[in-house]
Design a protein around this motif. Structure first.
Motif, PDB file in Angstrom:
ATOM      1  N   ALA A 120      -0.782  18.246  -5.513  1.00  0.00           N
ATOM      2  CA  ALA A 120       0.293  18.487  -4.693  1.00  0.00           C
ATOM      3  C   ALA A 120       1.583  19.170  -5.586  1.00  0.00           C
ATOM      4  N   GLY A 121       1.493  19.354  -6.669  1.00  0.00           N
ATOM      5  CA  GLY A 121       2.553  19.957  -7.506  1.00  0.00           C
ATOM      6  C   GLY A 121       3.364  19.215  -8.179  1.00  0.00           C
ATOM      7  N   LEU A 122       3.104  17.871  -8.311  1.00  0.00           N
ATOM      8  CA  LEU A 122       4.123  17.096  -8.939  1.00  0.00           C
ATOM      9  C   LEU A 122       4.320  17.397 -10.392  1.00  0.00           C
ATOM     10  N   SER A 123       5.577  17.193 -10.951  1.00  0.00           N
ATOM     11  CA  SER A 123       5.627  17.764 -12.343  1.00  0.00           C
ATOM     12  C   SER A 123       4.751  16.671 -13.376  1.00  0.00           C
ATOM     13  N   LYS A 124       4.668  17.087 -14.618  1.00  0.00           N
ATOM     14  CA  LYS A 124       3.958  16.450 -15.789  1.00  0.00           C
ATOM     15  C   LYS A 124       4.803  14.968 -15.948  1.00  0.00           C
ATOM     16  N   LYS A 125       6.064  14.889 -15.556  1.00  0.00           N
ATOM     17  CA  LYS A 125       6.862  13.854 -16.130  1.00  0.00           C
ATOM     18  C   LYS A 125       6.511  12.720 -15.142  1.00  0.00           C
ATOM     19  N   THR A 126       6.411  13.228 -13.723  1.00  0.00           N
ATOM     20  CA  THR A 126       6.385  12.241 -12.598  1.00  0.00           C
ATOM     21  C   THR A 126       4.751  11.808 -12.687  1.00  0.00           C
ATOM     22  N   LEU A 127       3.762  12.729 -13.024  1.00  0.00           N
ATOM     23  CA  LEU A 127       2.332  12.298 -13.173  1.00  0.00           C
ATOM     24  C   LEU A 127       2.146  11.383 -14.343  1.00  0.00           C
ATOM     25  N   MET A 128       3.069  11.457 -15.517  1.00  0.00           N
ATOM     26  CA  MET A 128       2.880  10.429 -16.492  1.00  0.00           C
ATOM     27  C   MET A 128       3.462   9.101 -15.973  1.00  0.00           C
ATOM     28  N   SER A 129       4.548   9.031 -15.179  1.00  0.00           N
ATOM     29  CA  SER A 129       5.138   7.926 -14.564  1.00  0.00           C
ATOM     30  C   SER A 129       4.067   7.068 -13.693  1.00  0.00           C
ATOM     31  N   LEU A 130       3.402   8.025 -12.920  1.00  0.00           N
ATOM     32  CA  LEU A 130       2.316   7.436 -12.037  1.00  0.00           C
ATOM     33  C   LEU A 130       1.267   6.814 -12.741  1.00  0.00           C
ATOM     34  N   CYS A 131       0.754   7.349 -13.933  1.00  0.00           N
ATOM     35  CA  CYS A 131      -0.183   6.660 -14.726  1.00  0.00           C
ATOM     36  C   CYS A 131       0.439   5.652 -15.301  1.00  0.00           C
ATOM     37  N   ALA A 132       1.747   5.552 -15.745  1.00  0.00           N
ATOM     38  CA  ALA A 132       1.970   4.258 -16.385  1.00  0.00           C
ATOM     39  C   ALA A 132       2.370   3.183 -15.227  1.00  0.00           C
ATOM     40  N   ASP A 133       2.461   3.338 -14.079  1.00  0.00           N
ATOM     41  CA  ASP A 133       2.526   2.543 -13.024  1.00  0.00           C
ATOM     42  C   ASP A 133       1.180   1.849 -12.865  1.00  0.00           C
ATOM     43  N   LEU A 134       0.095   2.861 -12.828  1.00  0.00           N
ATOM     44  CA  LEU A 134      -1.152   2.193 -12.565  1.00  0.00           C
ATOM     45  C   LEU A 134      -1.639   1.349 -13.970  1.00  0.00           C
ATOM     46  N   ARG A 135      -1.083   1.808 -15.005  1.00  0.00           N
ATOM     47  CA  ARG A 135      -1.795   0.954 -16.276  1.00  0.00           C
ATOM     48  C   ARG A 135      -1.094  -0.424 -16.214  1.00  0.00           C
ATOM     49  N   ALA A 136       0.301  -0.529 -15.898  1.00  0.00           N
ATOM     50  CA  ALA A 136       0.948  -1.509 -15.825  1.00  0.00           C
ATOM     51  C   ALA A 136       0.635  -2.517 -14.838  1.00  0.00           C
ATOM     52  N   PHE A 137       0.323  -1.929 -13.777  1.00  0.00           N
ATOM     53  CA  PHE A 137      -0.347  -2.741 -12.515  1.00  0.00           C
ATOM     54  C   PHE A 137      -1.743  -3.272 -12.820  1.00  0.00           C
ATOM     55  N   CYS A 138      -2.521  -2.717 -13.640  1.00  0.00           N
ATOM     56  CA  CYS A 138      -3.819  -3.237 -14.207  1.00  0.00           C
ATOM     57  C   CYS A 138      -3.606  -4.488 -15.147  1.00  0.00           C
ATOM     58  N   LYS A 139      -2.466  -4.178 -16.037  1.00  0.00           N
ATOM     59  CA  LYS A 139      -2.266  -5.105 -16.979  1.00  0.00           C
ATOM     60  C   LYS A 139      -1.940  -6.352 -16.306  1.00  0.00           C
ATOM     61  N   TRP A 140      -0.934  -6.179 -15.300  1.00  0.00           N
ATOM     62  CA  TRP A 140      -0.558  -7.496 -14.620  1.00  0.00           C
ATOM     63  C   TRP A 140      -1.575  -8.184 -13.917  1.00  0.00           C
ATOM     64  N   LEU A 141      -2.524  -7.429 -13.402  1.00  0.00           N
ATOM     65  CA  LEU A 141      -3.876  -8.067 -12.773  1.00  0.00           C
ATOM     66  C   LEU A 141      -4.691  -8.812 -13.806  1.00  0.00           C
ATOM     67  N   ARG A 142      -4.769  -8.268 -14.998  1.00  0.00           N
ATOM     68  CA  ARG A 142      -5.482  -8.982 -16.046  1.00  0.00           C
ATOM     69  C   ARG A 142      -4.736 -10.139 -16.621  1.00  0.00           C
ATOM     70  N   LEU A 143      -3.442 -10.259 -16.669  1.00  0.00           N
ATOM     71  CA  LEU A 143      -2.761 -11.071 -17.073  1.00  0.00           C
ATOM     72  C   LEU A 143      -2.705 -12.378 -16.103  1.00  0.00           C
ATOM     73  N   GLY A 144      -2.781 -12.020 -14.723  1.00  0.00           N
ATOM     74  CA  GLY A 144      -2.967 -12.967 -13.779  1.00  0.00           C
ATOM     75  C   GLY A 144      -4.337 -13.418 -13.425  1.00  0.00           C
ATOM     76  N   LYS A 145      -5.424 -12.982 -14.249  1.00  0.00           N
ATOM     77  CA  LYS A 145      -6.872 -13.384 -14.019  1.00  0.00           C
ATOM     78  C   LYS A 145      -7.296 -12.806 -12.629  1.00  0.00           C
ATOM     79  N   LEU A 146      -6.797 -11.932 -12.255  1.00  0.00           N
ATOM     80  CA  LEU A 146      -7.155 -11.175 -11.076  1.00  0.00           C
ATOM     81  C   LEU A 146      -8.167 -10.236 -11.251  1.00  0.00           C
ATOM     82  N   SER A 147      -8.241  -9.667 -12.582  1.00  0.00           N
ATOM     83  CA  SER A 147      -9.329  -8.646 -12.780  1.00  0.00           C
ATOM     84  C   SER A 147      -9.313  -8.375 -14.290  1.00  0.00           C
TER      85      SER A 147
END
Length: 360
Positions: A120-147
């Motif tokens: 869709a044309g998002l900048s590299k910086k925004t894509l890096m932020s999106l990846c960071a969101d997803l990694r942080a979410f998955c870490k939160w899931l692991r800490l909560g024993k949800l995944s």
């Protein structure tokens, strides 16, 4: 994984693999619709996670978990941080992953979200932020024993480009240092923030750092950046952990601050700017009044970095608070003290060269 003695079986009528296991008197069923042994292994893996890792919910939807994660982020950070996360969730993550079960998440699903945003044309910086969101979410899931899912290979596509930033060219910079006035209702008047614009250029300070700057933060030739005021008027500790920093003033920066002290009489704040939106509006008016092609106020910082590119990269990064190796306020102060003075001297030479014609 020693507690599971059975394995998933294929149910032809339901077109899925199924396994039933029991723990602490609780019996659960795990399934997979994937054909072949891949589906069997997936169903077994779900059962093993529940048995051995204590995964508390295998039916939890991503949209429920993600909203809960963002709610926790809101408790520990400012609006300028969590609002973009919430926006990226609504725009990119929720449409494709919202109705998925947390237990079914895999790296391909997450990468597809990032790839779609890239297309869709998002900048590299925004894509890096999106990846960071997803990694942080998955870490939160692991800490909560949800995944136990860990997206190790999630990445920004190689073709992503950094958003090009416009900067002030030398002619515009000479105007900035030669003209103190702006237009107000058709009349020429002194611009109240002229020294803020100039200081931003010669130091690389962010707008929020300028607004938060106090005279007490300036000790002799040194400036200590203790935080910033964000666009929502909140006091923060800066954009990142390296934003808290100190640097030596150049002669140009000292002249600007002396001029500002004469204007304000040494009030607590260096620049009495009500809000970042006010600062941005006044800067735009100044540009229009003096024939300067408008760039956002933040781009004065980019102009500084571009102007100072002849200095060593590590030097510039430490000046603007980007270096990850730079400890806050310098654990290495015994080494940096001399370096900061030398940096100021080098920077003075570069500034003098760029602004030479403005004093003619």
């Amino acid at each position: 994984m020693g507690r599971r003695t059975n394995t998933a079986v294929w149910l032809p009528n339901q077109n899925r693999w199924q396994i039933k296991v029991q723990k602490d008197g609780v019996r659960k069923t795990f399934t997979s619709a994937k054909p072949g042994r891949t589906g069997q292994r997936e169903a077994n893996r779900k059962a093993d996670l529940w048995l051995d890792e204590g995964i508390s919910s295998t039916r939890l939807l991503v949209e429920t978990a993600y909203v809960n994660w963002i709610a926790e982020v809101k408790m520990t950070t400012s609006q300028s941080n969590w609002k973009p996360i919430e926006s990226r969730w609504r725009t990119w993550v929720q449409p494709d992953l919202g109705k998925k079960q947390v237990a079914n998440l895999n790296e391909q699903m997450l990468q597809a979200v990032v790839n779609k945003a890239f297309a869709a044309g998002l900048s590299k910086k925004t894509l890096m932020s999106l990846c960071a969101d997803l990694r942080a979410f998955c870490k939160w899931l692991r800490l909560g024993k949800l995944s136990t899912f860990h997206p190790e290979e999630l990445h920004v596509p190689k073709g992503a480009r950094s958003e090009e930033k416009k900067i002030l060219q030398p002619d515009a910079l000479r105007v900035l240092f030669a003209v103190d006035t702006t237009l107000w209702r058709g009349k020429r008047v002194p611009d109240p923030y002229i020294n803020a614009y100039r200081l931003s250029f010669v130091t690389g300070l962010r707008p929020g750092e300028l607004i938060a700057l106090r005279w007490a933060d300036i000790q002799g030739d040194m400036v200590m950046i203790h935080g910033a005021i964000n666009v929502h008027g909140e006091k923060t500790r800066g954009k990142n952990s390296n934003a808290l920093r100190s640097f030596a003033l150049t002669s140009q920066a000292k002249e600007i601050l002396e001029a500002q002290r004469e204007l304000t009489g040494g009030e607590e704040v260096v620049f009495p700017i009500e809000a970042e939106s006010t600062y941005r509006h006044c800067w735009k008016r100044y540009c229009e009044a003096n024939g300067i092609e408008y760039v956002p106020p933040y781009n004065l910082r980019h102009t500084f970095v571009s102007m100072a590119k002849t200095l060593p990269e590590g030097t510039v990064k430490s000046l603007v608070g980007h270096s990850r190796q730079m400890d806050t306020y310098g654990i290495y102060a015994h080494l940096i003290k001399g370096e900061k003075q030398r940096t100021a001297e080098q920077l003075e030479g570069v500034l003098d060269k760029v602004l030479a014609d403005s004093k003619e």
